[in-house]
Design an enzyme around this catalytic site. Sequence first.
Site, PDB file in Angstrom:
ATOM      1  N   SER A 253     -24.269 -20.004  42.108  1.00 28.06           N
ATOM      2  CA  SER A 253     -24.683 -20.546  43.699  1.00 28.06           C
ATOM      3  C   SER A 253     -25.495 -19.263  44.023  1.00 28.06           C
ATOM      4  CB  SER A 253     -23.804 -21.010  44.357  1.00 28.06           C
ATOM      5  OG  SER A 253     -23.199 -19.965  44.830  1.00 28.06           O
ATOM      6  N   LYS A 254     -26.408 -19.658  45.209  1.00 29.01           N
ATOM      7  CA  LYS A 254     -27.140 -18.805  45.874  1.00 29.01           C
ATOM      8  C   LYS A 254     -26.462 -17.612  46.330  1.00 29.01           C
ATOM      9  CE  LYS A 254     -31.764 -19.108  47.720  1.00 29.01           C
ATOM     10  NZ  LYS A 254     -32.431 -18.802  46.683  1.00 29.01           N
TER      11      LYS A 254
END
Length: 492
Positions: A253-254
Amino acid sequence: MIKTRFAVSPTGFLHIGGLRAALFQYLFAKSQGGTILLRIEDTDRERFVEGAVENLLHSLDWAGIKFDEGVVLDNSSNIVQNGDNGPYIQSERLKIYQEHIKTLLDSNKAYKCYCTKERLDELRKSQELNKQPTGYDGKCRDLNGSNTNDPFIIRLKVPEEGITEFQDKIRGKVSFDNKLIDDQVLIKADGFPTYHFAVVVDDHLMGVTDVIRGDEWVSSTPKHILLYSAFDWPAPNYAHIPLLINEKKQKLSKRHGDVSVEDFKEKGYLPEALINFIALLGWNTGDDREIFSLQELEKEFNIEQVGKAAAVFDRTKLDWYNKQYIMKLDTNSLADRAIPFFVNTGVVKGSGEMGKWGNEGIDLKKIVKLEQGRASTLVELVENVGFVFADELNYEPELLVWKKSTREDAKDKLEELLQILELIPEEGWNQENLQKMVFDWIKEKSYSTGDVLWPMRVTLSGQKNSPGPFEIANVLGKNNTISKMKHGISIL
Ligand code: GLU
């Protein structure tokens, strides 16, 4: 003929996991002589992001994945739709969904549900409280023919008994108990179809034979199969590819670093390296080969060889791949690809086309060669050669002193060396000559190489680690080399 699809929601950017799904779909189709289409799944209007489709298409194009059908970019980078099964953007297909839901309502395979959001919330709460599986309780299932004007949604009448199963090309046989499958919503209160409904109608009407997608969709697949059977349509083949995780076994994820294809592009990863790397996340040929071009992958890929376990997105390995690909490029193309990055840092002004930069006397080919084989990304390469463009370098005088040597000794060596170098004529200023002259002299004087080459290199790069002194001197040219060495002497 095999047809796969990349069915993508335009939520802003192309996630690296999305690129991997697209790549596996593409490779599966190409390895069987089939085709691939791109469909935009934008029925979730709340998640719609302006410009997201352009972004997606540019990222895919950059990665080298070309679509035979669907939403594509034309030669002038405009979004167009290609093919006989369009439109390929779901928000343009509302009429088609309306027609198809009518079929299901008429055959009593679907029903209108008038339950309010409040009732559904209450229901879920009490199910949770009683530790029951959550899901719709079927209150409106048999309201047949009710003509009230209240707002409604449309649900699938999922059989109350039996099992739904399918053969997954990666996971093998997968079965679900129908009792546990919710009467899923097909049409929402705003009249838009849900993902489940639209995906089935579209895959069928567009002639998709093989659905390849991420593992997170496995639990949706029985719902889709039930829908196919409600329509009396044959279901496609399925393959669910395992998730990507990071080194700490978390979902990518970011929050944990770059995840969008654009991020990787901006960091200076080459598309062919990224593609090679992600193709081998969860797939391999069974031998120890690691380097594959897209064309080779198109021949070799086999979906049945994709592993069942989540694949670790190992950034160190990606850097290794990128370095290999940078090394393999001919120096002209490397310079060409590095230009936008040089332009970004401001050292090169130009249109970005090879040979069109404005700074006089800069030979980017020679410069990028300094770092070819050392840098892992184009950004790193451009940063690492930044010293070449500096008029004066900033470093501590101590850096010029090799190991046990002294400042005085470094100064003496540099002064002597300067005299030798000044003797070399401009026409003879090249790496070989420089090397020969300097080494002959070192030998004659019985100096240690470190005592000479270390300070020389540092005067030219200002750095602890850099390419060798002769390579740099060759790139800088005679005048620049001499003036940098003089500066080094002056601060000692
Ligand atoms: N629209 C879904 C997504 O964005 C597609 C899932 C599928 O491939 O069926 O991931």
